[in-house]
Each structure stands twice: as structure tokens, then as C-alpha cells.
Design a protein around this motif. Structure first.
Motif, PDB file in Angstrom:
ATOM      1  N   VAL A   4       0.869  -1.169   0.000  1.00  0.00           N
ATOM      2  CA  VAL A   4       0.000   0.000   0.000  1.00  0.00           C
ATOM      3  C   VAL A   4       0.907   1.220   0.000  1.00  0.00           C
ATOM      4  N   PRO A  25      -4.465   2.805  -4.931  1.00  0.00           N
ATOM      5  CA  PRO A  25      -5.305   1.608  -4.833  1.00  0.00           C
ATOM      6  C   PRO A  25      -4.594   0.322  -5.209  1.00  0.00           C
ATOM      7  N   HIS A  29      -8.779  -4.781  -3.788  1.00  0.00           N
ATOM      8  CA  HIS A  29      -9.114  -4.349  -2.435  1.00  0.00           C
ATOM      9  C   HIS A  29     -10.220  -3.318  -2.529  1.00  0.00           C
ATOM     10  N   TYR A  31     -12.225  -2.227   0.243  1.00  0.00           N
ATOM     11  CA  TYR A  31     -12.533  -1.510   1.463  1.00  0.00           C
ATOM     12  C   TYR A  31     -11.326  -0.647   1.844  1.00  0.00           C
ATOM     13  N   PHE A  32     -11.585   0.570   2.218  1.00  0.00           N
ATOM     14  CA  PHE A  32     -10.517   1.532   2.503  1.00  0.00           C
ATOM     15  C   PHE A  32     -10.752   2.166   3.869  1.00  0.00           C
ATOM     16  N   TYR A  33      -9.649   2.500   4.507  1.00  0.00           N
ATOM     17  CA  TYR A  33      -9.739   3.062   5.848  1.00  0.00           C
ATOM     18  C   TYR A  33      -8.673   4.143   5.998  1.00  0.00           C
ATOM     19  N   SER A  48     -14.130   4.483   7.515  1.00  0.00           N
ATOM     20  CA  SER A  48     -14.075   3.376   6.559  1.00  0.00           C
ATOM     21  C   SER A  48     -14.940   3.730   5.351  1.00  0.00           C
ATOM     22  N   TYR A  50     -16.524   2.200   1.536  1.00  0.00           N
ATOM     23  CA  TYR A  50     -16.781   1.066   0.658  1.00  0.00           C
ATOM     24  C   TYR A  50     -17.814   1.466  -0.372  1.00  0.00           C
ATOM     25  N   ARG A  69     -13.007   8.796  -3.472  1.00  0.00           N
ATOM     26  CA  ARG A  69     -12.236   7.985  -4.404  1.00  0.00           C
ATOM     27  C   ARG A  69     -12.739   8.345  -5.802  1.00  0.00           C
ATOM     28  N   CYS A  92      -3.331   5.022   5.658  1.00  0.00           N
ATOM     29  CA  CYS A  92      -4.366   4.424   4.837  1.00  0.00           C
ATOM     30  C   CYS A  92      -4.280   2.917   5.030  1.00  0.00           C
ATOM     31  N   ARG A  94      -6.327  -0.931   3.704  1.00  0.00           N
ATOM     32  CA  ARG A  94      -7.295  -1.507   2.775  1.00  0.00           C
ATOM     33  C   ARG A  94      -7.372  -3.005   2.958  1.00  0.00           C
ATOM     34  N   GLN A 102      -6.274  -6.147   7.303  1.00  0.00           N
ATOM     35  CA  GLN A 102      -6.115  -4.775   6.838  1.00  0.00           C
ATOM     36  C   GLN A 102      -4.622  -4.522   6.618  1.00  0.00           C
TER      37      GLN A 102
END
Lengths: 113, 112
Positions: A4, A25, A29, A31-33, A48, A50, A69, A92, A94, A102
Motif C-alpha cells: 500500500v 489503490p 481491495h 474496502y478503505f480506511y 471506513s 466502501y 475515491r 491508509c 485496505r 487490513q
């Protein structure tokens, strides 16, 4: 382990300025946080994301923060008007699905003067 | 109730020793407990994780012990090496969410 990446690695800004932190990205993946870590303290969840929507956010994630995004490109965290207390490492993360591993990026060190 | 309490804050062991880091929680709705390792200047990296349906999980030199009734879990590092010197965070998340709630971290130093 999937890599990442985050940009910039360091950012210095004046109080009241806007900053945008970016996360690159990984294709599978979804889901992102964003998390932050004030120097010497624990890692704290911010938000979070999605399917182009915020799925959960913490009390830290107030109106000064936003995420997006755009067009499936970089995942960004924007702080509209930075405060001194926003100085921290911002990570970040994901993953591919709920409660899957994660993967954290190396972080952006933000210093607000 | 959303907190995860971690101890000790720091730990110094000799090479080959078995450092033990402990975490405790209150919320019985937590059902996923990962441990992360963080080196200076890097992001946290997943080390090992456990769910409450097992009492122990081992991966290489790292073992999680989980005590559901006591609401405690711990990380044991067997045959510790200087390369294990890092900060270790326990974490927890609720069922069907990915919001990780981290402990305060333990700075481990392993001397040769």
C-alpha cells in the motif's frame, strides 16, 4: 503482503490550510480506511469507505474531514482547515472484505504549524 | 466499553526470552482480535489474529492465548530475537465491522 503506498510521505502546512493525503489503490481491495497516530500514542480509527460511501466514521472525523475515491483512482483524505492538533501520522489501510486482514500503508507525517 | 487496555507499556528482554504482552477488553461483542507489529517510520503490519471460538493460535514464534471468560488475550513471542524489537499493538473489532480499536501499544526491545 500487498503493498500500500501513500503520498506524500511528509507534509508541513500552516494552520488553517487545506491538505489532501493520498492512498494508491490495489485492484482487488474494495474496502478503505484512514487511521491516525499522534506521536507516541495509539492508532485511532477515522473512517471506513466502501462502494464510494462512508460506511463508518469516528467522532474524530468531523466536518473538517472528507474522503473520496474519484473515478476509482486514488483514495484521498482531505482536511479542510487544519488545526495544530491534526499533526499526526495518517495511515491508509485496505482489505478485500469485512474482517479480512487490513494492510496499512507507510503513512503520511503531517505537521501543522 | 470500546476500549482495549494493553500492558506493559514497554518491555526489555534478552535474546531467547519470551516476552508476553497482555490486553483486556470489556465489550463482549468484539469478535476479532488481531495483533500488529510496527517498526519506526512504518505502518502497522498484521502479525497474527484470533477469534473467540479458539483459546490459542500459533504462527511460527508468535502465539496468541485467548481467555474469553476473563476477556483477556495475550501475545507470546518465543525465542525472541533483536529483529523483533518493535512496537506491538493489540486490537479488536466488532462483528461485521472493520473499525479496529487499538490498544496503547507495547514497545519491545530485545537485546543480544
Amino acid at each position: 503482503e500487498p503493498e500500500v503506498t501513500q503520498t506524500p510521505s511528509h507534509q508541513v502546512t500552516q494552520m488553517g490550510q487545506e491538505v489532501i493525503l493520498r492512498c494508491v489503490p490495489i485492484s482487488n481491495h474494495l474496502y478503505f480506511y484512514w487511521y491516525r497516530q499522534i506521536l507516541g500514542q495509539k492508532v485511532e480509527f477515522l473512517v471506513s469507505f466502501y462502494n464510494n460511501e462512508i460506511s463508518e466514521k469516528s467522532e474524530i472525523f468531523d466536518d473538517q474531514f472528507s474522503v473520496e475515491r474519484p473515478d476509482g483512482s486514488n483514495f484521498t483524505l482531505k482536511i479542510r482547515s487544519t488545526k495544530l492538533e491534526d499533526s499526526a501520522m495518517y495511515f491508509c489501510a485496505r482489505n478485500r472484505g469485512v474482517q479480512e486482514t487490513q494492510y496499512f500503508g507507510p503513512g503520511t507525517r503531517l505537521l501543522v504549524l | 466499553q470500546q476500549q482495549v487496555k494493553q500492558s506493559p507499556q514497554s518491555l526489555i528482554v534478552q535474546k531467547g526470552g519470551i516476552p508476553i504482552i497482555n490486553c483486556a477488553y470489556e465489550n463482549t461483542a468484539f469478535d476479532y482480535f488481531p495483533w500488529y507489529q510496527q517498526f519506526p517510520g512504518k505502518g502497522p503490519a498484521l502479525l497474527i489474529a484470533i477469534r473467540p471460538d479458539v483459546s490459542e493460535k500459533k504462527e511460527g514464534r508468535f502465539t496468541i492465548s485467548f481467555n474469553k471468560s476473563a476477556k483477556q488475550f495475550s501475545l507470546h513471542i518465543m525465542d525472541s530475537q533483536p529483529g523483533d524489537s518493535a512496537t506491538y499493538f493489540c486490537a479488536a473489532s466488532l462483528h461485521n465491522t472493520d473499525k479496529l480499536i487499538f490498544g496503547t501499544g507495547t514497545r519491545l526491545q530485545v537485546f543480544p
